[in-house]
Write a protein that holds these residues in place. Structure first.
Motif, PDB file in Angstrom:
ATOM      1  N   PHE A  55       0.476  13.311 -12.760  1.00 28.38           N
ATOM      2  CA  PHE A  55       0.824  11.926 -12.474  1.00 28.38           C
ATOM      3  C   PHE A  55      -0.081  11.376 -11.372  1.00 28.38           C
ATOM      4  N   GLY A  56      -0.466  10.105 -11.496  1.00 29.99           N
ATOM      5  CA  GLY A  56      -1.256   9.461 -10.464  1.00 29.99           C
ATOM      6  C   GLY A  56      -2.526   8.856 -11.019  1.00 29.99           C
ATOM      7  N   ALA A  57      -3.326   8.301 -10.116  1.00 32.11           N
ATOM      8  CA  ALA A  57      -4.586   7.676 -10.498  1.00 32.11           C
ATOM      9  C   ALA A  57      -5.511   7.706  -9.297  1.00 32.11           C
ATOM     10  N   GLY A  58      -6.757   7.294  -9.515  1.00 33.00           N
ATOM     11  CA  GLY A  58      -7.716   7.284  -8.428  1.00 33.00           C
ATOM     12  C   GLY A  58      -9.120   7.544  -8.937  1.00 33.00           C
ATOM     13  N   LEU A 108      -1.680  12.911 -18.962  1.00 28.80           N
ATOM     14  CA  LEU A 108      -2.102  12.065 -17.846  1.00 28.80           C
ATOM     15  C   LEU A 108      -1.371  10.725 -17.935  1.00 28.80           C
ATOM     16  N   PRO A 109      -0.128  10.671 -17.495  1.00 27.39           N
ATOM     17  CA  PRO A 109       0.630   9.420 -17.643  1.00 27.39           C
ATOM     18  C   PRO A 109       0.207   8.314 -16.688  1.00 27.39           C
ATOM     19  N   GLY A 110      -0.616   8.620 -15.652  1.00 28.46           N
ATOM     20  CA  GLY A 110      -0.966   7.621 -14.651  1.00 28.46           C
ATOM     21  C   GLY A 110       0.160   7.462 -13.646  1.00 28.46           C
ATOM     22  N   PHE A 111       0.215   6.275 -13.007  1.00 34.79           N
ATOM     23  CA  PHE A 111       1.327   5.979 -12.108  1.00 34.79           C
ATOM     24  C   PHE A 111       2.546   5.584 -12.950  1.00 34.79           C
ATOM     25  N   VAL A 112       3.685   6.164 -12.641  1.00 32.28           N
ATOM     26  CA  VAL A 112       4.907   5.902 -13.389  1.00 32.28           C
ATOM     27  C   VAL A 112       6.042   5.636 -12.404  1.00 32.28           C
ATOM     28  N   ALA A 113       7.184   5.231 -12.931  1.00 36.55           N
ATOM     29  CA  ALA A 113       8.353   4.994 -12.089  1.00 36.55           C
ATOM     30  C   ALA A 113       8.778   6.283 -11.393  1.00 36.55           C
ATOM     31  N   ALA A 114       9.374   6.127 -10.216  1.00 43.05           N
ATOM     32  CA  ALA A 114       9.769   7.287  -9.411  1.00 43.05           C
ATOM     33  C   ALA A 114      10.734   8.194 -10.143  1.00 43.05           C
ATOM     34  N   ASP A 115      11.628   7.606 -10.958  1.00 45.78           N
ATOM     35  CA  ASP A 115      12.606   8.451 -11.639  1.00 45.78           C
ATOM     36  C   ASP A 115      11.953   9.341 -12.694  1.00 45.78           C
ATOM     37  N   VAL A 116      10.804   8.909 -13.226  1.00 48.70           N
ATOM     38  CA  VAL A 116      10.084   9.741 -14.195  1.00 48.70           C
ATOM     39  C   VAL A 116       9.506  10.971 -13.488  1.00 48.70           C
ATOM     40  N   VAL A 117       8.912  10.762 -12.311  1.00 48.78           N
ATOM     41  CA  VAL A 117       8.383  11.885 -11.538  1.00 48.78           C
ATOM     42  C   VAL A 117       9.519  12.807 -11.085  1.00 48.78           C
ATOM     43  N   ASP A 118      10.631  12.210 -10.668  1.00 50.86           N
ATOM     44  CA  ASP A 118      11.788  13.021 -10.252  1.00 50.86           C
ATOM     45  C   ASP A 118      12.245  13.948 -11.372  1.00 50.86           C
ATOM     46  N   GLU A 119      12.348  13.408 -12.566  1.00 47.28           N
ATOM     47  CA  GLU A 119      12.795  14.214 -13.703  1.00 47.28           C
ATOM     48  C   GLU A 119      11.782  15.307 -14.026  1.00 47.28           C
ATOM     49  N   ALA A 120      10.497  14.979 -13.931  1.00 49.47           N
ATOM     50  CA  ALA A 120       9.462  15.982 -14.195  1.00 49.47           C
ATOM     51  C   ALA A 120       9.521  17.116 -13.183  1.00 49.47           C
ATOM     52  N   THR A 141       0.863  -1.171   0.000  1.00 46.11           N
ATOM     53  CA  THR A 141       0.000   0.000   0.000  1.00 46.11           C
ATOM     54  C   THR A 141       0.901   1.223   0.000  1.00 46.11           C
ATOM     55  N   VAL A 142       0.565   2.206  -0.818  1.00 45.48           N
ATOM     56  CA  VAL A 142       1.450   3.359  -1.016  1.00 45.48           C
ATOM     57  C   VAL A 142       0.832   4.595  -0.380  1.00 45.48           C
ATOM     58  N   GLY A 143       1.609   5.285   0.433  1.00 49.28           N
ATOM     59  CA  GLY A 143       1.165   6.514   1.069  1.00 49.28           C
ATOM     60  C   GLY A 143       2.216   7.012   2.035  1.00 49.28           C
ATOM     61  N   GLY A 144       2.025   8.219   2.541  1.00 49.75           N
ATOM     62  CA  GLY A 144       3.006   8.801   3.442  1.00 49.75           C
ATOM     63  C   GLY A 144       3.158   8.031   4.737  1.00 49.75           C
ATOM     64  N   ALA A 145       2.037   7.616   5.346  1.00 45.54           N
ATOM     65  CA  ALA A 145       2.111   6.864   6.592  1.00 45.54           C
ATOM     66  C   ALA A 145       2.766   5.501   6.378  1.00 45.54           C
ATOM     67  N   VAL A 166       3.491  20.573 -12.832  1.00 47.24           N
ATOM     68  CA  VAL A 166       3.454  19.156 -12.474  1.00 47.24           C
ATOM     69  C   VAL A 166       2.565  18.953 -11.252  1.00 47.24           C
ATOM     70  N   TYR A 167       1.732  17.910 -11.316  1.00 48.86           N
ATOM     71  CA  TYR A 167       1.022  17.394 -10.146  1.00 48.86           C
ATOM     72  C   TYR A 167       1.390  15.929 -10.016  1.00 48.86           C
ATOM     73  N   ALA A 168       1.656  15.468  -8.778  1.00 51.06           N
ATOM     74  CA  ALA A 168       1.959  14.056  -8.543  1.00 51.06           C
ATOM     75  C   ALA A 168       1.263  13.620  -7.268  1.00 51.06           C
ATOM     76  N   GLY A 169       0.357  12.646  -7.384  1.00 49.68           N
ATOM     77  CA  GLY A 169      -0.342  12.170  -6.204  1.00 49.68           C
ATOM     78  C   GLY A 169      -1.612  11.425  -6.570  1.00 49.68           C
ATOM     79  N   ARG A 170      -2.359  11.069  -5.552  1.00 48.36           N
ATOM     80  CA  ARG A 170      -3.614  10.361  -5.765  1.00 48.36           C
ATOM     81  C   ARG A 170      -4.668  11.309  -6.337  1.00 48.36           C
ATOM     82  N   MET A 171      -5.605  10.740  -7.056  1.00 42.72           N
ATOM     83  CA  MET A 171      -6.717  11.520  -7.583  1.00 42.72           C
ATOM     84  C   MET A 171      -7.966  11.156  -6.788  1.00 42.72           C
TER      85      MET A 171
END
Length: 386
Positions: free
Chosen positions: A240-243, A264-276, A14-18, A207-212
């Motif tokens: 970036f993201g989905a929901g 709207l790329p959806g969920f992608v690898a972390a390095d893609v978000v980092d570069e964005a 499960t993915v999230g900050g907590a 850029v936006y990255a997170g849950r929708m």
């Protein structure tokens, strides 16, 4: 020390900050020589059991769907609370400390009920403290009042309490916490090296990255880009993201004719978000509710300013120094966000430079290591065992 970490989810199943916080906490404690157990619900397939170095992972409940739509179900927290209760009833005396999340509450109540037998200390993280109004909005009249009451009872449990923002620390005190609450200012686990001095990409890109999910208000990003393009005609966006709100975002893009402007790329690898993020004009997070605001720190770590929205439940504003590492939009409207986006574009390299400086100056305070040291020091306080 013998420490039991309690949370119903486990990263990366499960993915999230907590989820990231508790996995990092468990692994760090084990690396420091503590004996660590992690209680959770089953989230993995047979043959894919978790293998955390030095951590014993115990599933105290079956695999369950935690959400219906964008909202938590009541059944899984109850089942998890019962599993935690049964485990601590049998094995509570093995532990010096039980470290749990406040939410979803029943695990904290289970620890409180079994503590007299186990004689362990309770440490509790309050990632968020919901207002009474939010409870009523989330669960309706009867359910909201019950949720608010359960949260209040949890605040009365004897505990070493932690929060991740001044906003929620204050709310916890107002609930009647017995004792003080320590504010942990760092959850960032990435590199503290100075961010790269890269210019923003051309054409300028938001850029936006997170849950929708509804409280993230992602369609506002689309509205903001449309409004900002009146002053920055070549502005683009990557979301970036989905929901459950993904369809609403697509519909808004189509309504405004921005199919060739907003990706709207959806969920992608972390390095893609980092570069964005590294090349973004800014990172926009229009959420109405944040317990911390990790995206502000992650953006700054890549040298990009962040835009958040002022709100009663949004602790992310605590991480934005206006005009230094981003902007706080005064209202949740496309026009207000557009003004902030245009300001980021116009201030360009100067704002990116001050964002890099802000991250360098605040990196240690914002780091996960700093918070983990604080928590470990809390464990070293006199034990509650007789």
């Amino acid at each position: 020390m013998r420490i039991c970490v309690v949370y119903d989810c486990l990263f990366p199943w499960t993915v999230g900050g907590a989820e990231r916080w508790y996995r990092n906490l468990a692994e760090r404690l084990a690396a420091d020589g503590h004996e660590v157990t992690y209680l959770t619900l089953t989230q993995w397939d047979a043959g894919d059991a978790p293998d955390l170095p030095g951590v014993e992972v115990i599933a105290v409940g079956p695999r369950m769907d935690l959400y219906v739509g964008d909202r938590r179900k009541i059944g899984p927290p109850l089942r998890f609370g019962l599993g935690v209760f049964a485990h601590l009833l049998r094995r509570g005396r093995r532990y010096d400390v039980v470290h749990t999340a406040s939410f979803p509450y029943f695990s904290l109540l289970a620890a409180a009920v079994t503590r007299p037998l186990g004689r362990f200390r309770i440490s509790c993280d309050w990632h968020e403290v919901w207002s009474r109004d939010y409870w009523l909005e989330y669960l309706g009249g009867v359910g909201g009042r019950v949720g608010w009451t359960v949260q209040r009872i949890c605040a009365w449990v004897p505990q070493t309490a932690y929060a991740f923002s001044r906003l929620h620390a204050g709310r916890l005190r107002d609930l009647g916490l017995r004792g003080d609450v320590t504010v942990l200012t760092g959850e960032y686990a990435g590199s503290l090296a100075p961010p790269p001095a890269d210019p923003a990409t051309t054409p300028p890109t938001v850029v936006y990255a997170g849950r929708m999910i509804p409280e993230k208000r992602v369609p506002l990003v689309v509205d903001a880009v449309a409004a900002a393009r009146e002053r920055v005609p070549d502005l683009r966006a990557r979301i970036f993201g989905a929901g459950p709100e993904a369809d609403a975002v697509r519909e808004r893009i189509a309504e405004l004719g921005l199919q060739d402007v907003v990706e709207l790329p959806g969920f992608v690898a972390a390095d893609v978000v980092d570069e964005a993020m590294r090349t973004a004009t800014c990172v926009v997070q229009p959420s109405s509710r944040e317990g911390y605001g990790m995206v502000v720190v992650e953006a700054a770590a890549h040298g990009a300013p962040a835009i958040v929205v002022a709100g009663d439940d949004n602790a992310a504003v605590e991480l934005v120094d206006e005009g230094v590492n981003g902007f706080v939009a005064p209202t949740a409207t496309g026009a207000a966000l557009a003004d902030a986006i245009v300001a980021c574009h116009e201030q360009g390299d100067a704002l990116r430079a001050s964002t890099r400086t802000w991250f360098t100056d605040n990196g240690e305070r914002l780091s996960l290591d700093g918070s983990l040291r604080t928590v470990a020091a809390g464990y070293a306080a006199p034990s509650a065992r007789s």
